[in-house]
Write a protein that holds these residues in place. Structure first.
Motif, PDB file in Angstrom:
ATOM      1  N   TRP A  32       0.815  -1.217   0.000  1.00  0.00           N
ATOM      2  CA  TRP A  32       0.000   0.000   0.000  1.00  0.00           C
ATOM      3  C   TRP A  32       0.842   1.258   0.000  1.00  0.00           C
ATOM      4  O   TRP A  32       0.446   2.273  -0.558  1.00  0.00           O
ATOM      5  N   GLY A  36       0.516   3.756  -3.063  1.00  0.00           N
ATOM      6  CA  GLY A  36       0.187   5.167  -2.829  1.00  0.00           C
ATOM      7  C   GLY A  36       1.188   6.107  -3.480  1.00  0.00           C
ATOM      8  O   GLY A  36       0.802   7.098  -4.113  1.00  0.00           O
ATOM      9  N   MET A  39       0.710   6.008  -7.255  1.00  0.00           N
ATOM     10  CA  MET A  39      -0.510   6.715  -7.661  1.00  0.00           C
ATOM     11  C   MET A  39      -0.329   8.231  -7.596  1.00  0.00           C
ATOM     12  O   MET A  39      -0.783   8.955  -8.483  1.00  0.00           O
ATOM     13  N   LEU A  75      -9.057   7.739 -11.090  1.00  0.00           N
ATOM     14  CA  LEU A  75      -8.274   7.356  -9.915  1.00  0.00           C
ATOM     15  C   LEU A  75      -9.113   6.573  -8.918  1.00  0.00           C
ATOM     16  O   LEU A  75      -8.642   5.597  -8.323  1.00  0.00           O
ATOM     17  N   THR A  78      -9.516   3.076 -10.252  1.00  0.00           N
ATOM     18  CA  THR A  78      -8.270   2.334 -10.092  1.00  0.00           C
ATOM     19  C   THR A  78      -8.085   1.892  -8.650  1.00  0.00           C
ATOM     20  O   THR A  78      -7.679   0.756  -8.382  1.00  0.00           O
ATOM     21  N   LEU A  79      -8.382   2.770  -7.719  1.00  0.00           N
ATOM     22  CA  LEU A  79      -8.278   2.429  -6.304  1.00  0.00           C
ATOM     23  C   LEU A  79      -9.256   1.312  -5.946  1.00  0.00           C
ATOM     24  O   LEU A  79      -8.898   0.374  -5.225  1.00  0.00           O
ATOM     25  N   SER A  82      -7.925  -1.948  -7.337  1.00  0.00           N
ATOM     26  CA  SER A  82      -6.788  -2.477  -6.589  1.00  0.00           C
ATOM     27  C   SER A  82      -7.244  -3.065  -5.267  1.00  0.00           C
ATOM     28  O   SER A  82      -6.655  -4.023  -4.770  1.00  0.00           O
ATOM     29  N   TYR A  83      -8.280  -2.516  -4.682  1.00  0.00           N
ATOM     30  CA  TYR A  83      -8.816  -3.058  -3.435  1.00  0.00           C
ATOM     31  C   TYR A  83      -9.425  -4.434  -3.668  1.00  0.00           C
ATOM     32  O   TYR A  83      -9.285  -5.333  -2.852  1.00  0.00           O
TER      33      TYR A  83
END
Length: 86
Positions: A32, A36, A39, A75, A78-79, A82-83
């Motif tokens: 993460w 982060g 990103m 974004l 995408t988040l 990814s989760y």
């Protein structure tokens, strides 16, 4: 309109940012933390490219805000993706 010097500075900023992204990938950071950082760097690069190479810096603010909303939505998606991977 813009000078070669400005484009050279933008190139260097994008190149250094891409290099930092690769170094973050190989640094062995927690998932993460690395995600982060990558990103944030990607968002900064996207804003620079949109502002200068797509000429949004010289467009009306309403168009810039519209593009910003699209970037924020990308974004967020995408988040969310990814989760769901973890």
């Amino acid at each position: 309109m813009t000078s070669t010097k400005l484009y050279s500075v933008i190139f260097v900023v994008l190149f250094v940012s891409a290099t930092v992204q690769v170094l973050v990938e190989f640094a062995g950071l927690a998932y993460w933390t690395a995600f982060g950082l990558i990103m944030v760097l990607s968002a900064i690069k996207a804003v620079i490219v949109a502002a200068y190479f797509q000429h949004l810096r010289w467009e009306p603010r309403s168009l810039t805000y519209l593009i910003g909303i699209g970037l924020a939505a990308a974004l967020a998606l995408t988040l969310a993706a990814s989760y769901s991977i973890l």
